[in-house]
Design a protein around this motif. Sequence first.
Motif, PDB file in Angstrom:
ATOM      1  N   ASN A 119      38.693  37.287  32.047  1.00  0.00           N
ATOM      2  CA  ASN A 119      39.927  37.944  32.434  1.00  0.00           C
ATOM      3  C   ASN A 119      40.335  37.663  33.878  1.00  0.00           C
ATOM      4  O   ASN A 119      41.253  38.296  34.401  1.00  0.00           O
ATOM      5  N   GLN A 120      39.619  36.742  34.512  1.00  0.00           N
ATOM      6  CA  GLN A 120      39.912  36.485  35.920  1.00  0.00           C
ATOM      7  C   GLN A 120      41.372  36.093  36.134  1.00  0.00           C
ATOM      8  O   GLN A 120      42.023  36.536  37.088  1.00  0.00           O
ATOM      9  N   ALA A 121      41.940  35.282  35.222  1.00  0.00           N
ATOM     10  CA  ALA A 121      43.320  34.810  35.387  1.00  0.00           C
ATOM     11  C   ALA A 121      44.325  35.960  35.321  1.00  0.00           C
ATOM     12  O   ALA A 121      45.372  35.912  35.955  1.00  0.00           O
ATOM     13  N   ASN A 122      44.001  37.003  34.565  1.00  0.00           N
ATOM     14  CA  ASN A 122      44.919  38.140  34.454  1.00  0.00           C
ATOM     15  C   ASN A 122      45.096  38.853  35.793  1.00  0.00           C
ATOM     16  O   ASN A 122      46.156  39.437  36.050  1.00  0.00           O
ATOM     17  N   PHE A 123      44.053  38.810  36.621  1.00  0.00           N
ATOM     18  CA  PHE A 123      44.084  39.532  37.887  1.00  0.00           C
ATOM     19  C   PHE A 123      44.449  38.632  39.068  1.00  0.00           C
ATOM     20  O   PHE A 123      44.664  39.136  40.183  1.00  0.00           O
ATOM     21  N   ASP A 124      44.551  37.327  38.812  1.00  0.00           N
ATOM     22  CA  ASP A 124      44.982  36.357  39.831  1.00  0.00           C
ATOM     23  C   ASP A 124      44.330  36.640  41.186  1.00  0.00           C
ATOM     24  O   ASP A 124      45.038  36.863  42.186  1.00  0.00           O
ATOM     25  N   PRO A 125      42.998  36.653  41.291  1.00  0.00           N
ATOM     26  CA  PRO A 125      42.328  37.056  42.532  1.00  0.00           C
ATOM     27  C   PRO A 125      42.466  36.011  43.643  1.00  0.00           C
ATOM     28  O   PRO A 125      42.496  34.811  43.393  1.00  0.00           O
ATOM     29  N   GLU A 126      42.560  36.508  44.859  1.00  0.00           N
ATOM     30  CA  GLU A 126      42.564  35.659  46.061  1.00  0.00           C
ATOM     31  C   GLU A 126      41.590  36.270  47.067  1.00  0.00           C
ATOM     32  O   GLU A 126      41.847  37.377  47.561  1.00  0.00           O
ATOM     33  N   PRO A 127      40.446  35.636  47.377  1.00  0.00           N
ATOM     34  CA  PRO A 127      39.903  34.430  46.741  1.00  0.00           C
ATOM     35  C   PRO A 127      39.413  34.743  45.329  1.00  0.00           C
ATOM     36  O   PRO A 127      39.590  35.867  44.850  1.00  0.00           O
ATOM     37  N   LEU A 128      38.768  33.798  44.707  1.00  0.00           N
ATOM     38  CA  LEU A 128      38.360  33.989  43.314  1.00  0.00           C
ATOM     39  C   LEU A 128      37.253  35.018  43.161  1.00  0.00           C
ATOM     40  O   LEU A 128      37.066  35.579  42.077  1.00  0.00           O
ATOM     41  N   ASN A 129      36.468  35.275  44.214  1.00  0.00           N
ATOM     42  CA  ASN A 129      35.346  36.210  44.159  1.00  0.00           C
ATOM     43  C   ASN A 129      35.417  37.155  45.356  1.00  0.00           C
ATOM     44  O   ASN A 129      36.215  36.976  46.278  1.00  0.00           O
ATOM     45  N   PHE A 130      34.530  38.174  45.327  1.00  0.00           N
ATOM     46  CA  PHE A 130      34.361  39.016  46.501  1.00  0.00           C
ATOM     47  C   PHE A 130      33.862  38.148  47.663  1.00  0.00           C
ATOM     48  O   PHE A 130      32.877  37.418  47.517  1.00  0.00           O
ATOM     49  N   ARG A 131      34.495  38.217  48.806  1.00  0.00           N
ATOM     50  CA  ARG A 131      34.097  37.441  49.973  1.00  0.00           C
ATOM     51  C   ARG A 131      33.768  38.404  51.112  1.00  0.00           C
ATOM     52  O   ARG A 131      34.559  39.310  51.415  1.00  0.00           O
ATOM     53  N   GLU A 132      32.586  38.202  51.726  1.00  0.00           N
ATOM     54  CA  GLU A 132      32.202  39.043  52.858  1.00  0.00           C
ATOM     55  C   GLU A 132      33.177  38.807  54.009  1.00  0.00           C
ATOM     56  O   GLU A 132      33.604  37.677  54.274  1.00  0.00           O
ATOM     57  N   THR A 133      33.547  39.868  54.689  1.00  0.00           N
ATOM     58  CA  THR A 133      34.575  39.789  55.729  1.00  0.00           C
ATOM     59  C   THR A 133      34.088  39.082  56.988  1.00  0.00           C
ATOM     60  O   THR A 133      34.900  38.730  57.845  1.00  0.00           O
ATOM     61  N   GLY A 134      32.771  38.860  57.112  1.00  0.00           N
ATOM     62  CA  GLY A 134      32.217  38.173  58.274  1.00  0.00           C
ATOM     63  C   GLY A 134      30.711  38.061  58.125  1.00  0.00           C
ATOM     64  O   GLY A 134      30.115  38.527  57.134  1.00  0.00           O
ATOM     65  N   ASP A 135      30.068  37.475  59.110  1.00  0.00           N
ATOM     66  CA  ASP A 135      28.607  37.344  59.055  1.00  0.00           C
ATOM     67  C   ASP A 135      27.956  38.719  59.139  1.00  0.00           C
ATOM     68  O   ASP A 135      28.211  39.490  60.074  1.00  0.00           O
TER      69      ASP A 135
END
Length: 540
Positions: A94-110
Amino acid sequence: NFCILQGDILQVEYTDPADASGDINTVTDSATFDLRNGVLQSDKSVYIIGSDMILTLIEPDFDLDNQGAETYDLDLIEWDSDAATVTMGDKGGNQANFDPEPLNFRETGDSTGIFQVVIEIPQQLGNDKLERGEEIQLEYSDWGPSGSDYVGDEDQDVKLTIFTSNFGATVALDQKVYTWTDKVYITIVAPDHNFDSNLIDDIGNTADDPIKVATRSAKLQQYKLVETGTDTGIFTGEVILTGFTHDADGDPTTGPSGNDVTSQSASGSGPTSGKLPATDNDGLTVSFEFSQDETVVGSALIRWNIGEVQWLEASYPAKGTGVVRIIDPDMNLNPESVDNFNANVWSDSDAGGIDLTVTETNEATGIFEGTVFFTVTDESSGHRLRVAEGDTVTAEYEDNTLPSPYTTADELRITATTLIGTIVPPLERAPAANLRVVDAFGNSLSAVNVDQQVQITADLANGQDKKQVFAYLVQIQDGNGVTVSLAWITGALSAGQSFSPALSWIPTEAGTYTATAFVWESVDNPTALSPPVSTQIIVK
């Protein structure tokens, strides 16, 4: 190999062979291993379907590499609503239904332990559409909550509840009553349909959010309106009412087969292409289904009007120009162009008169004006009309678009008049002034003797540029208000003439008397040409 457990202590020891005093010194420090609770957050609690949501997962336990930003699959989150229960990543399909940006959870920094993704609130999941006001529960399973001995020992569901918006919608029309060939301006305020704040959206042209524009005999289905700008949630459009077959100006030589308006079928898909037939006694309805089984409606009447004829001035000079104004919205036959038609104008000097073309002052005003050129020497022709001083000039409009209880076969002739020459207020046509008592030689008297013949005179002036007939009356009353004398004379004043008429009186008794002078059009027609004037007479 060792398994680190919740509550384990890591201790570091360092032996300094020679500290500042030269002695051996051992120092230690320690830290406790623990697990943290995950937190799921969103930037808002209510979202318009199709809008973006910032989804944040705060999970320090996922910070496994403090030297770089890490990513985690969106399938960590389960979506649960009436439309569907699915995981949000690619593994759930269902990833396409939610059109995520980016495609996954991305950590906000180190080494922040904060992970974010931007998703779109979908209009549909599977075969089911999301509804306005639908509750959505997002769930993250934390397999290492605080207090667990190790990851997988316990789990805790972290939930976040959001809703799709249901702000409703309103329909507004620019008028409450239209005429048969008006342009209708439609405004719909529908914040829930502002799907993309960066684009101009449209509504009404699908089965999911249909707009219907209808009169009692015709309708436009799925009529499209367009947003007024990016991120406004306000949608507008136009529909032109096209009337029905009818001879609107009463002239059989104008229009196809004498009809200035001919019937048309409903046509157009929006936002400005709509054409909709209407009758003289009709209604207009605009409906918008903004959500499933929820519809808002705006409505107005369609009616003919009785026209109005005016001259812009009450009088005009004999060699000047006059303007006729006709107000009739029903003759605005094409709201996207300037219309015109003919009216009749005649004078006392030329009863045959002229056909005057009156032209709309602008598009869709329903106000028409035409200029008449007056002449005292030439024959009437075109817009030139023969007149003379003192003429009454009449403008006539034949109204063939009359409201109930009239029928479409009825006509009404509406007129307005103006005068040729100077207009003087009624009481200034021949004003009287300086009422006085004089002897036979015209000398003013302050006192009068019994049986002495005197004249009661006043100064009259014709303030007009035409002849004025008049009656000059003098009434004399005693101290008790009893009339002892009433006399009059008649005459005529030419244009601009001044005159001092006089009436004689012989008092028979001493006393104080009041003389009042009146100036009328005639003795039989006591229409005042001047305010009355008075003076006191003392008789010895």
